[in-house]
Design an enzyme around this catalytic site. Structure first.
Site, PDB file in Angstrom:
ATOM      1  N   ARG A  33       1.069  -1.636   0.135  1.00 41.40           N
ATOM      2  CA  ARG A  33      -0.267  -0.014   0.131  1.00 41.40           C
ATOM      3  C   ARG A  33       0.907   1.704   0.127  1.00 41.40           C
ATOM      4  O   ARG A  33       0.567   2.226  -0.635  1.00 41.40           O
ATOM      5  CB  ARG A  33      -1.219  -0.268   1.516  1.00 41.40           C
ATOM      6  CG  ARG A  33      -1.787  -1.359   1.600  1.00 41.40           C
ATOM      7  CD  ARG A  33      -2.864  -1.032   1.279  1.00 41.40           C
ATOM      8  NE  ARG A  33      -3.654  -2.351   0.791  1.00 41.40           N
ATOM      9  CZ  ARG A  33      -4.899  -3.228   2.089  1.00 41.40           C
ATOM     10  NH1 ARG A  33      -4.580  -3.242   3.494  1.00 41.40           N
ATOM     11  NH2 ARG A  33      -5.161  -4.224   1.450  1.00 41.40           N
ATOM     12  N   GLU A 177     -13.280 -14.521  10.299  1.00 41.31           N
ATOM     13  CA  GLU A 177     -12.755 -13.987   9.060  1.00 41.31           C
ATOM     14  C   GLU A 177     -12.603 -14.873   7.879  1.00 41.31           C
ATOM     15  O   GLU A 177     -11.586 -14.826   7.617  1.00 41.31           O
ATOM     16  CB  GLU A 177     -11.743 -13.263   9.534  1.00 41.31           C
ATOM     17  CG  GLU A 177     -11.848 -11.753   8.004  1.00 41.31           C
ATOM     18  CD  GLU A 177     -10.634 -10.633   7.738  1.00 41.31           C
ATOM     19  OE1 GLU A 177      -9.744 -10.907   8.497  1.00 41.31           O
ATOM     20  OE2 GLU A 177     -10.869 -10.464   6.673  1.00 41.31           O
ATOM     21  N   LYS A 219     -16.843 -11.603  11.221  1.00 41.26           N
ATOM     22  CA  LYS A 219     -16.440 -11.226  10.495  1.00 41.26           C
ATOM     23  C   LYS A 219     -16.572 -11.571   8.569  1.00 41.26           C
ATOM     24  O   LYS A 219     -15.808 -12.001   8.346  1.00 41.26           O
ATOM     25  CB  LYS A 219     -14.385 -10.832  10.475  1.00 41.26           C
ATOM     26  CG  LYS A 219     -14.127  -9.624   9.699  1.00 41.26           C
ATOM     27  CD  LYS A 219     -12.967  -8.816   9.904  1.00 41.26           C
ATOM     28  CE  LYS A 219     -12.274  -8.055   8.997  1.00 41.26           C
ATOM     29  NZ  LYS A 219     -10.966  -7.198   9.773  1.00 41.26           N
ATOM     30  N   GLY A 262     -13.224  -5.748   2.332  1.00 36.64           N
ATOM     31  CA  GLY A 262     -13.250  -6.177   1.026  1.00 36.64           C
ATOM     32  C   GLY A 262     -12.169  -5.389  -0.450  1.00 36.64           C
ATOM     33  O   GLY A 262     -12.026  -5.998  -1.738  1.00 36.64           O
ATOM     34  N   GLY A 263     -11.967  -4.032  -0.610  1.00 39.38           N
ATOM     35  CA  GLY A 263     -11.625  -3.796  -1.183  1.00 39.38           C
ATOM     36  C   GLY A 263     -12.921  -2.691  -1.790  1.00 39.38           C
ATOM     37  O   GLY A 263     -12.964  -2.154  -3.103  1.00 39.38           O
ATOM     38  N   ARG A 294      -9.470  -0.863   4.164  1.00 39.43           N
ATOM     39  CA  ARG A 294      -9.031  -0.004   3.675  1.00 39.43           C
ATOM     40  C   ARG A 294     -10.031   0.820   3.471  1.00 39.43           C
ATOM     41  O   ARG A 294     -10.330   2.102   3.374  1.00 39.43           O
ATOM     42  CB  ARG A 294      -9.439  -1.248   2.034  1.00 39.43           C
ATOM     43  CG  ARG A 294      -8.063  -1.277   1.707  1.00 39.43           C
ATOM     44  CD  ARG A 294      -7.836  -2.203   0.441  1.00 39.43           C
ATOM     45  NE  ARG A 294      -8.396  -4.108   1.112  1.00 39.43           N
ATOM     46  CZ  ARG A 294      -9.119  -4.776   0.492  1.00 39.43           C
ATOM     47  NH1 ARG A 294      -8.366  -4.753  -0.673  1.00 39.43           N
ATOM     48  NH2 ARG A 294      -8.566  -5.781   0.800  1.00 39.43           N
TER      49      ARG A 294
HETATM   50  C1  5MM Z   1      -9.980  -8.757   4.654  1.00 45.40           C
HETATM   51  O1  5MM Z   1      -8.715  -8.055   4.659  1.00 45.40           O
HETATM   52  C2  5MM Z   1      -8.953  -7.818   6.248  1.00 45.40           C
HETATM   53  C3  5MM Z   1     -10.112  -6.524   5.747  1.00 45.40           C
HETATM   54  O2  5MM Z   1      -9.771  -5.296   5.587  1.00 45.40           O
HETATM   55  P1  5MM Z   1     -10.592  -4.281   4.197  1.00 45.40           P
HETATM   56  O3  5MM Z   1     -11.933  -3.951   4.691  1.00 45.40           O
HETATM   57  O4  5MM Z   1      -9.175  -3.919   3.701  1.00 45.40           O
HETATM   58  O5  5MM Z   1     -10.896  -6.099   3.207  1.00 45.40           O
HETATM   59  C4  5MM Z   1      -8.257  -6.822   6.843  1.00 45.40           C
HETATM   60  O6  5MM Z   1      -7.989  -7.134   8.533  1.00 45.40           O
HETATM   61  C5  5MM Z   1      -6.620  -8.206   6.930  1.00 45.40           C
HETATM   62  O7  5MM Z   1      -6.726  -9.241   7.277  1.00 45.40           O
HETATM   63  C6  5MM Z   1      -5.656  -6.875   6.787  1.00 45.40           C
HETATM   64  O8  5MM Z   1      -5.415  -6.481   5.936  1.00 45.40           O
HETATM   65  C7  5MM Z   1      -4.646  -8.102   6.718  1.00 45.40           C
HETATM   66  O9  5MM Z   1      -4.089  -8.409   5.298  1.00 45.40           O
HETATM   67  P2  5MM Z   1      -2.879  -8.921   5.418  1.00 45.40           P
HETATM   68  O10 5MM Z   1      -2.820  -9.832   4.473  1.00 45.40           O
HETATM   69  O11 5MM Z   1      -1.302  -8.749   5.514  1.00 45.40           O
HETATM   70  O12 5MM Z   1      -2.561 -10.541   6.845  1.00 45.40           O
END
Ligand code: 5MM
Length: 340
Positions: A33, A177, A219, A262-263, A294
């Site tokens: 990022r 999650e 989650k 999730g993007g 995000r």
């Molecule tokens: C799906 O990712 C989780 C929620 O983030 P978004 O709201 O951006 O979708 C997030 O908690 C994620 O698990 C963390 O960013 C850690 O990601 P990595 O891939 O570095 O373990």
């Protein structure tokens, strides 16, 4: 296991209109990022950015808990105050991501299983000593030709349940999650079928592993068409499909559902959460909240860009997104809130 403590913590994580802030990007994800915005990919930059987040004035008005990463839970403000202490003083419960990432699942081309169970019992004791009161583990489920497979869903659900059991043994609330990812051209209907199947399998495994549902936060993904699907349904249809899917698969004993983003864009994530609460809130057995990374952080990160003089403006953007998502929990979010 202290059941009362677990249920109290789980309840506090979804109390009122508050939600979770996911700031648990692993070093690789955080660096990615940063790289896209030309921010140096160093430990010092990651620390400075996380200091910006945890010191955002008033963040505790909207955020109940913050999910940290191993590096971050050990870090401090420039003045030496541990981030965990800063969070607690702001009324925010510290949590910790404890999985060690998703790796290719043997024999299942294009599918992954999340790892991290080895040594987890000891790591949880240590994280609890450092001040964490909840934990998080993410499973990644892709949708495509012939996937997800039964093998992938069951392996991930089993790992999530083993993790959740160990968390509760250590007195930490597990945030469970299972993410059905948006990549691909699958339809809303396909996402709904996959999400329901995944959630049913996860709750079956949680039951088998004797996890107490009153002390769990789910989650999940919102039910969405794949990002490359030509048909992108409107906000109300997505809200209806998501809630219908959850009602079929998530037991009423679970105190709260805190979506990942999730993007999705920050605004869409707020708008869709808002629609769910407008249309269903009074009829749901669980709270519908957020645990965005995000969709809360991105606007702030884009303002900060690694430059110290941008910290106050970035903090304002973070505060604003947190506030919008609390409004969405109440069904009071409007796009007019974005025009400030
Ligand atoms: C799906 O990712 C989780 C929620 O983030 P978004 O709201 O951006 O979708 C997030 O908690 C994620 O698990 C963390 O960013 C850690 O990601 P990595 O891939 O570095 O373990």
């Amino acid at each position: 296991m202290n059941l009362q403590q677990l249920t109290e913590t789980a309840g506090s994580l979804v109390v009122g209109a508050k939600g979770l802030l996911a700031m648990d990007e692993s070093t690789g994800t955080c660096n990615k990022r940063f790289a896209s915005l030309g921010i140096p990919q160093t430990e010092a930059a990651r620390r400075a950015y996380r200091e910006l987040i945890v010191t955002t004035p008033g963040l505790g008005e909207w955020i109940s808990g913050a999910i940290l990463f191993d590096e971050t839970i050990h870090q401090q403000k420039e003045d030496g105050t541990l981030f965990v202490k800063v969070l607690v003083e702001a009324g925010i419960i510290p949590g910790i991501k404890v999985d060690t990432g998703a790796r290719e699942l043997a024999g299942h081309l294009g599918e992954k299983v999340t790892e991290g169970l080895d040594g987890l019992r000891d790591r949880l004791v240590e994280y609890s000593r450092l001040g964490a009161r909840f934990a998080k583990w993410r499973a990644v489920i892709a949708v495509g030709d012939g996937i997800p497979s039964r093998g992938c869903i069951e392996a991930n659900a089993h790992a999530l349940a083993r993790y959740a059991g160990l968390c509760q043994e250590a007195g930490l609330v597990p945030v469970v999650e299972p993410e059905v990812i948006m990549d691909g051209d699958h339809t809303l209907e396909q996402c709904s079928r996959v999400t329901e199947r995944v959630l049913r399998t996860v709750f079956d495994q949680l039951y088998t592993q004797r996890v107490v549902l009153e002390g769990v936060i789910l989650k999940p993904n919102m039910v969405l068409p794949g990002s490359a699907c030509p048909t992108q349904e409107g906000v109300d249809e997505i809200a209806d499909t998501t809630v219908r899917c959850l009602l079929r698969a998530v037991p009423a004993a679970v105190p709260g559902i805190a979506f990942l983003s999730g993007g999705q864009s920050a605004e869409l994530a707020s708008d869709r959460l808002n629609a769910m609460n407008v249309r269903f809130k009074s009829r749901l057995p669980w709270a519908l909240a957020f645990s965005f990374a995000r969709a809360i952080q991105q606007p702030a990160l884009e303002i900060w860009k690694g430059n110290n003089t941008n910290v106050p403006a970035a903090q304002q953007a973070l505060y604003h997104r947190a506030q919008c998502n609390c409004a969405a929990r109440l069904g009071e979010y409007t796009t007019a809130m974005e025009k400030r």
